[in-house]
Design a protein around this motif. Structure first.
Motif, PDB file in Angstrom:
ATOM      1  N   ILE A 138       0.837  -1.208   0.000  1.00 34.15           N
ATOM      2  CA  ILE A 138       0.000   0.000   0.000  1.00 34.15           C
ATOM      3  C   ILE A 138       0.868   1.253   0.000  1.00 34.15           C
ATOM      4  O   ILE A 138       0.593   2.209  -0.741  1.00 34.15           O
ATOM      5  N   VAL A 139       1.918   1.261   0.795  1.00 31.06           N
ATOM      6  CA  VAL A 139       2.811   2.423   0.841  1.00 31.06           C
ATOM      7  C   VAL A 139       3.456   2.653  -0.520  1.00 31.06           C
ATOM      8  O   VAL A 139       3.474   3.784  -1.037  1.00 31.06           O
ATOM      9  N   PHE A 140       3.980   1.588  -1.126  1.00 34.82           N
ATOM     10  CA  PHE A 140       4.584   1.734  -2.446  1.00 34.82           C
ATOM     11  C   PHE A 140       3.541   2.108  -3.494  1.00 34.82           C
ATOM     12  O   PHE A 140       3.833   2.838  -4.440  1.00 34.82           O
ATOM     13  N   GLY A 141       2.316   1.625  -3.326  1.00 38.06           N
ATOM     14  CA  GLY A 141       1.243   1.988  -4.243  1.00 38.06           C
ATOM     15  C   GLY A 141       0.924   3.470  -4.185  1.00 38.06           C
ATOM     16  O   GLY A 141       0.774   4.133  -5.219  1.00 38.06           O
ATOM     17  N   PHE A 142       0.817   4.012  -2.986  1.00 35.10           N
ATOM     18  CA  PHE A 142       0.548   5.445  -2.857  1.00 35.10           C
ATOM     19  C   PHE A 142       1.728   6.277  -3.363  1.00 35.10           C
ATOM     20  O   PHE A 142       1.526   7.297  -4.030  1.00 35.10           O
ATOM     21  N   LEU A 143       2.948   5.847  -3.050  1.00 34.39           N
ATOM     22  CA  LEU A 143       4.119   6.576  -3.547  1.00 34.39           C
ATOM     23  C   LEU A 143       4.165   6.570  -5.078  1.00 34.39           C
ATOM     24  O   LEU A 143       4.449   7.597  -5.702  1.00 34.39           O
ATOM     25  N   ALA A 144       3.891   5.423  -5.681  1.00 35.74           N
ATOM     26  CA  ALA A 144       3.870   5.342  -7.139  1.00 35.74           C
ATOM     27  C   ALA A 144       2.759   6.221  -7.705  1.00 35.74           C
ATOM     28  O   ALA A 144       2.960   6.901  -8.718  1.00 35.74           O
ATOM     29  N   SER A 145       1.598   6.236  -7.052  1.00 38.38           N
ATOM     30  CA  SER A 145       0.490   7.092  -7.502  1.00 38.38           C
ATOM     31  C   SER A 145       0.910   8.550  -7.510  1.00 38.38           C
ATOM     32  O   SER A 145       0.616   9.292  -8.456  1.00 38.38           O
ATOM     33  N   PHE A 146       1.611   8.969  -6.460  1.00 39.32           N
ATOM     34  CA  PHE A 146       2.051  10.361  -6.385  1.00 39.32           C
ATOM     35  C   PHE A 146       3.114  10.672  -7.432  1.00 39.32           C
ATOM     36  O   PHE A 146       3.157  11.799  -7.952  1.00 39.32           O
ATOM     37  N   MET A 147       3.947   9.693  -7.773  1.00 39.53           N
ATOM     38  CA  MET A 147       4.932   9.907  -8.840  1.00 39.53           C
ATOM     39  C   MET A 147       4.228  10.084 -10.192  1.00 39.53           C
ATOM     40  O   MET A 147       4.598  10.943 -10.991  1.00 39.53           O
ATOM     41  N   PHE A 148       3.207   9.263 -10.439  1.00 38.27           N
ATOM     42  CA  PHE A 148       2.447   9.402 -11.680  1.00 38.27           C
ATOM     43  C   PHE A 148       1.702  10.733 -11.722  1.00 38.27           C
ATOM     44  O   PHE A 148       1.657  11.397 -12.762  1.00 38.27           O
ATOM     45  N   LEU A 149       1.121  11.137 -10.598  1.00 37.61           N
ATOM     46  CA  LEU A 149       0.429  12.427 -10.543  1.00 37.61           C
ATOM     47  C   LEU A 149       1.402  13.584 -10.737  1.00 37.61           C
ATOM     48  O   LEU A 149       1.096  14.558 -11.445  1.00 37.61           O
ATOM     49  N   GLY A 150       2.578  13.498 -10.124  1.00 36.09           N
ATOM     50  CA  GLY A 150       3.587  14.537 -10.315  1.00 36.09           C
ATOM     51  C   GLY A 150       4.025  14.644 -11.760  1.00 36.09           C
ATOM     52  O   GLY A 150       4.159  15.750 -12.310  1.00 36.09           O
ATOM     53  N   ASP A 151       4.225  13.516 -12.406  1.00 32.90           N
ATOM     54  CA  ASP A 151       4.596  13.506 -13.818  1.00 32.90           C
ATOM     55  C   ASP A 151       3.483  14.095 -14.673  1.00 32.90           C
ATOM     56  O   ASP A 151       3.732  14.844 -15.611  1.00 32.90           O
ATOM     57  N   PHE A 152       2.242  13.771 -14.332  1.00 37.57           N
ATOM     58  CA  PHE A 152       1.100  14.325 -15.061  1.00 37.57           C
ATOM     59  C   PHE A 152       1.070  15.849 -14.948  1.00 37.57           C
ATOM     60  O   PHE A 152       0.880  16.550 -15.941  1.00 37.57           O
ATOM     61  N   PHE A 153       1.274  16.389 -13.759  1.00 43.12           N
ATOM     62  CA  PHE A 153       1.236  17.832 -13.582  1.00 43.12           C
ATOM     63  C   PHE A 153       2.412  18.518 -14.275  1.00 43.12           C
ATOM     64  O   PHE A 153       2.251  19.621 -14.820  1.00 43.12           O
ATOM     65  N   ILE A 154       3.565  17.882 -14.296  1.00 42.13           N
ATOM     66  CA  ILE A 154       4.696  18.450 -15.031  1.00 42.13           C
ATOM     67  C   ILE A 154       4.397  18.463 -16.532  1.00 42.13           C
ATOM     68  O   ILE A 154       4.673  19.450 -17.219  1.00 42.13           O
ATOM     69  N   MET A 155       3.823  17.367 -17.051  1.00 43.11           N
ATOM     70  CA  MET A 155       3.468  17.338 -18.473  1.00 43.11           C
ATOM     71  C   MET A 155       2.404  18.383 -18.794  1.00 43.11           C
ATOM     72  O   MET A 155       2.446  19.023 -19.844  1.00 43.11           O
ATOM     73  N   LEU A 156       1.445  18.563 -17.902  1.00 40.69           N
ATOM     74  CA  LEU A 156       0.396  19.570 -18.088  1.00 40.69           C
ATOM     75  C   LEU A 156       1.013  20.964 -18.118  1.00 40.69           C
ATOM     76  O   LEU A 156       0.659  21.793 -18.973  1.00 40.69           O
ATOM     77  N   TYR A 157       1.949  21.230 -17.222  1.00 40.15           N
ATOM     78  CA  TYR A 157       2.630  22.520 -17.185  1.00 40.15           C
ATOM     79  C   TYR A 157       3.435  22.750 -18.472  1.00 40.15           C
ATOM     80  O   TYR A 157       3.400  23.847 -19.052  1.00 40.15           O
ATOM     81  N   GLU A 158       4.166  21.725 -18.923  1.00 40.73           N
ATOM     82  CA  GLU A 158       4.952  21.855 -20.157  1.00 40.73           C
ATOM     83  C   GLU A 158       4.059  22.061 -21.363  1.00 40.73           C
ATOM     84  O   GLU A 158       4.382  22.850 -22.259  1.00 40.73           O
ATOM     85  N   LYS A 159       2.928  21.367 -21.391  1.00 39.05           N
ATOM     86  CA  LYS A 159       1.994  21.523 -22.506  1.00 39.05           C
ATOM     87  C   LYS A 159       1.426  22.942 -22.529  1.00 39.05           C
ATOM     88  O   LYS A 159       1.252  23.539 -23.587  1.00 39.05           O
TER      89      LYS A 159
END
Length: 183
Positions: A138-159
């Motif tokens: 569960i801990v690794f799942g939440f950490l991975a979720s936050f990494m994917f969300l962070g990447d999404f927001f960076i891509m949104l900002y770059e776009k």
């Protein structure tokens, strides 16, 4: 016809094929396509989703297994898809496909995995049996979720930055467009 003219192109060493000082593995990997924050996030996505999947696989028994099975599916899918995107970005495959399609696919894959991984982690929290392997997953799942969300927001900002750079100027008056050219 002389034999030298027929066999020469295939038997002589081509001057462009000399071995480089880099090894063949390093020659096919190019890390410069992604800036360091996104490159770090992509690598963390692969590692954390793999760790979540491995920790989940260690679980030997469960009372409510639906959350566990959903988490298993999402963590394995997240690992494989993020690994695929990492391979596409870091190898010559990127040069053979359309870069716009790769970025668009990465955008949609990242947002879908982020939402599904977060949802799977929440569901797994509500159905787990409180074993140490489940808590680690569960801990690794939440950490991975936050990494994917962070990447999404960076891509949104770059776009958004790209769209502001390529936005046409709206200062051109409409009266100038309706006047005849030779007036």
């Amino acid at each position: 016809m002389e034999n030298g003219a027929v066999y020469r192109p295939t038997t002589e060493v081509h001057p462009g094929t000399a071995r480089d000082t880099r090894s063949s593995l390093a020659a096919c990997c190019f890390l410069g396509r992604l800036k360091w924050p996104r490159r770090t996030l992509k690598i963390l996505q692969v590692l954390l989703s793999l760790l979540a999947f491995v920790c989940e696989e260690v679980v030997s028994q469960c009372t409510l297994c639906g959350g566990l099975y959903f988490f298993e599916f999402v963590s394995c899918s997240a690992f494989l898809l993020s690994l695929l995107m990492l391979v596409v970005y870091f190898t010559p495959v990127y040069d053979r496909v359309d870069a716009v399609k790769v970025k668009l696919s990465d955008f949609y894959i990242t947002v879908a995995i982020a939402c599904l991984f977060l949802m799977a982690s929440i569901i797994f929290v509500s159905t787990h049996d409180k074993t140490s392997a489940e808590v680690a997953a569960i801990v690794f799942g939440f950490l991975a979720s936050f990494m994917f969300l962070g990447d999404f927001f960076i891509m949104l900002y770059e776009k958004r930055q790209e769209s502001q750079l390529t936005k046409p100027e709206t200062a051109v008056g409409t009266a100038a467009l309706t006047e005849p050219l030779n007036a």
